[in-house]
Enzyme design. Sequence first.
Site, PDB file in Angstrom:
ATOM      1  N   TYR A   4      20.498   2.782 -26.562  1.00  0.00           N
ATOM      2  CA  TYR A   4      20.729   1.353 -26.834  1.00  0.00           C
ATOM      3  C   TYR A   4      22.228   1.075 -26.913  1.00  0.00           C
ATOM      4  CZ  TYR A   4      21.394  -2.859 -29.647  1.00  0.00           C
ATOM      5  OH  TYR A   4      21.837  -4.074 -30.114  1.00  0.00           O
ATOM      6  N   LYS A  30      24.981  -1.338 -24.592  1.00  0.00           N
ATOM      7  CA  LYS A  30      25.936  -2.344 -25.088  1.00  0.00           C
ATOM      8  C   LYS A  30      27.344  -2.033 -24.586  1.00  0.00           C
ATOM      9  CE  LYS A  30      23.243  -5.078 -27.212  1.00  0.00           C
ATOM     10  NZ  LYS A  30      23.058  -6.449 -26.770  1.00  0.00           N
ATOM     11  N   SER A  77      27.588  -5.215 -30.293  1.00  0.00           N
ATOM     12  CA  SER A  77      27.157  -4.666 -31.577  1.00  0.00           C
ATOM     13  C   SER A  77      28.202  -3.704 -32.099  1.00  0.00           C
ATOM     14  CB  SER A  77      25.838  -3.924 -31.371  1.00  0.00           C
ATOM     15  OG  SER A  77      25.554  -3.128 -32.486  1.00  0.00           O
TER      16      SER A  77
HETATM   17  P1  NAD Z   1      15.456 -10.447 -30.703  1.00  0.00           P
HETATM   18  O1  NAD Z   1      14.615  -9.379 -30.109  1.00  0.00           O
HETATM   19  O2  NAD Z   1      14.901 -11.251 -31.820  1.00  0.00           O
HETATM   20  O3  NAD Z   1      15.935 -11.463 -29.560  1.00  0.00           O
HETATM   21  C1  NAD Z   1      16.104 -11.062 -28.222  1.00  0.00           C
HETATM   22  C2  NAD Z   1      15.380 -12.068 -27.350  1.00  0.00           C
HETATM   23  O4  NAD Z   1      15.556 -11.708 -25.981  1.00  0.00           O
HETATM   24  C3  NAD Z   1      13.863 -12.081 -27.603  1.00  0.00           C
HETATM   25  O5  NAD Z   1      13.449 -13.424 -27.762  1.00  0.00           O
HETATM   26  C4  NAD Z   1      13.271 -11.459 -26.352  1.00  0.00           C
HETATM   27  O6  NAD Z   1      11.997 -11.995 -26.057  1.00  0.00           O
HETATM   28  C5  NAD Z   1      14.313 -11.812 -25.315  1.00  0.00           C
HETATM   29  N1  NAD Z   1      14.393 -10.890 -24.164  1.00  0.00           N
HETATM   30  C6  NAD Z   1      14.534  -9.542 -24.177  1.00  0.00           C
HETATM   31  N2  NAD Z   1      14.576  -9.069 -22.918  1.00  0.00           N
HETATM   32  C7  NAD Z   1      14.469 -10.133 -22.100  1.00  0.00           C
HETATM   33  C8  NAD Z   1      14.472 -10.287 -20.684  1.00  0.00           C
HETATM   34  N3  NAD Z   1      14.530  -9.243 -19.869  1.00  0.00           N
HETATM   35  N4  NAD Z   1      14.379 -11.534 -20.183  1.00  0.00           N
HETATM   36  C9  NAD Z   1      14.273 -12.619 -20.991  1.00  0.00           C
HETATM   37  N5  NAD Z   1      14.276 -12.524 -22.338  1.00  0.00           N
HETATM   38  C10 NAD Z   1      14.364 -11.299 -22.885  1.00  0.00           C
HETATM   39  O7  NAD Z   1      16.845  -9.770 -31.128  1.00  0.00           O
HETATM   40  P2  NAD Z   1      18.054 -10.354 -31.971  1.00  0.00           P
HETATM   41  O8  NAD Z   1      18.120  -9.610 -33.243  1.00  0.00           O
HETATM   42  O9  NAD Z   1      18.023 -11.819 -31.984  1.00  0.00           O
HETATM   43  O10 NAD Z   1      19.263  -9.838 -31.086  1.00  0.00           O
HETATM   44  C11 NAD Z   1      19.896 -10.666 -30.132  1.00  0.00           C
HETATM   45  C12 NAD Z   1      21.004  -9.870 -29.457  1.00  0.00           C
HETATM   46  O11 NAD Z   1      21.911  -9.395 -30.448  1.00  0.00           O
HETATM   47  C13 NAD Z   1      20.517  -8.628 -28.703  1.00  0.00           C
HETATM   48  O12 NAD Z   1      21.301  -8.498 -27.528  1.00  0.00           O
HETATM   49  C14 NAD Z   1      20.819  -7.505 -29.664  1.00  0.00           C
HETATM   50  O13 NAD Z   1      21.029  -6.294 -28.986  1.00  0.00           O
HETATM   51  C15 NAD Z   1      22.102  -8.002 -30.312  1.00  0.00           C
HETATM   52  N6  NAD Z   1      22.340  -7.439 -31.638  1.00  0.00           N
HETATM   53  C16 NAD Z   1      21.401  -7.573 -32.621  1.00  0.00           C
HETATM   54  C17 NAD Z   1      21.631  -7.010 -33.873  1.00  0.00           C
HETATM   55  C18 NAD Z   1      20.602  -7.121 -34.980  1.00  0.00           C
HETATM   56  O14 NAD Z   1      20.673  -6.362 -35.950  1.00  0.00           O
HETATM   57  N7  NAD Z   1      19.643  -8.035 -34.903  1.00  0.00           N
HETATM   58  C19 NAD Z   1      22.832  -6.323 -34.126  1.00  0.00           C
HETATM   59  C20 NAD Z   1      23.779  -6.228 -33.110  1.00  0.00           C
HETATM   60  C21 NAD Z   1      23.528  -6.789 -31.869  1.00  0.00           C
END
Ligand code: NAD
Length: 335
Positions: free
Chosen positions: A147, A151, A123
Amino acid sequence: MHILVTGGAGYIGSHTCVVLLEAGHEVSVLDNLCNSSAEALRRVEAITGRSLRFVEGDIRDPAKLAQALEGGVEAVIHFAALKAVGESCEQPLAYFDNNISGTIALMQAMEAKGVPRLVFSSSATVYGEAKTNPVDEQAPLSVTNPYGRTKLVMEQLIGDWSASQSGASAVLLRYFNPVGAHPSGRIGEDPQGEPNNLMPYVAQVAVGRRERLRVYGNDYPTPDGTGVRDYIHVMDLARAHVRAVEYAAGNRGCRAFNLGTGRGYSVLEVITAFEEATGRLVPYDIEARRPGDVAALTADPSLAQVELGWRAELDIAAMCEDAWRWQSGNPEGYA
Ligand code: NAD
Ligand code: UDP
């Protein structure tokens, strides 16, 4: 390739599964559904007309990981994580355990199975309070909340691990602000409870699920005083993962790439773009700054263009139209 997608039922993961399947890859998903719904995966299959293998389970569970890595998995795209900044300040240990311990367990399982390629969801938060914009990958890294710390630590652990494995490759993708949805409107972002992020909040106001948007501060040193971010369409982001996994197949070592458009929009500009794209009004109030927010953060995405051959193609109008098609067609999300 056969690719394991951890967190594949989530927002970015589900869109990436669509693009992977459409590119002809075989997809397995490991997700414990703690922040998502299996319905998203059913819709991925409906959109693509292809099936994927779903293992419901936690990345911290070695038996589930071993099961998920069966069938000749050649690469892992690792989305699974907890991602709410505020919650991470209240429950840092839950974040350290889920995100960091989970990533260690994943690397252990990959090493045991000899799976050499890892693409990791990082991120722009790893840049903390950037001194200048746009930021490139050489900018100093720092953290402002637990958080963000997970990362940064995960990036470092993956770097050390991939360096220890001959033939291993890791790609760290630093997302700026992912928004929008698949153009079909069948999958999209489905936050649980009150959204933290701007675009889903705007869309929920427009659909009548929330009354008014709170604009957090109009006294930043930006052109209109509201915060500036680099919003990127989730389909562009999804395409970048396909490039990254192919890049990992041809390049050793560990590289980080910014994924953004290179262009910033203020909160007020996003509201205007949304109103123009959808014809809906988004009433708002100006409120105090949100603690921990920075004035502006935008990407220099040129390294991804040179090395991955990827650049963002979809503009803010497409981001708003697609977010709205998803929100208006699914006012309560997947529920
Ligand atoms: P999201 O919460 O929609 O997706 C994450 C998925 O991981 C979910 O389906 C959740 O059920 C699953 N999960 C979490 N912990 C778990 C575990 N211990 N075992 C199995 N499954 C697990 O989030 P997203 O927005 O799709 O983000 C995906 C990735 O991108 C994350 O790592 C997040 O930190 C990163 N990210 C997101 C953003 C954003 O703004 N959405 C920005 C930068 C980075
Ligand atoms: N923001 C806002 N109201 C909201 C949510 C966000 O004014 O309800 C602002 C926030 O202060 C920031 C921008 O919108 O300037 C993007 O915030 P978001 O939480 O979407 O992403 P961040 O960059 O903080 O990860």
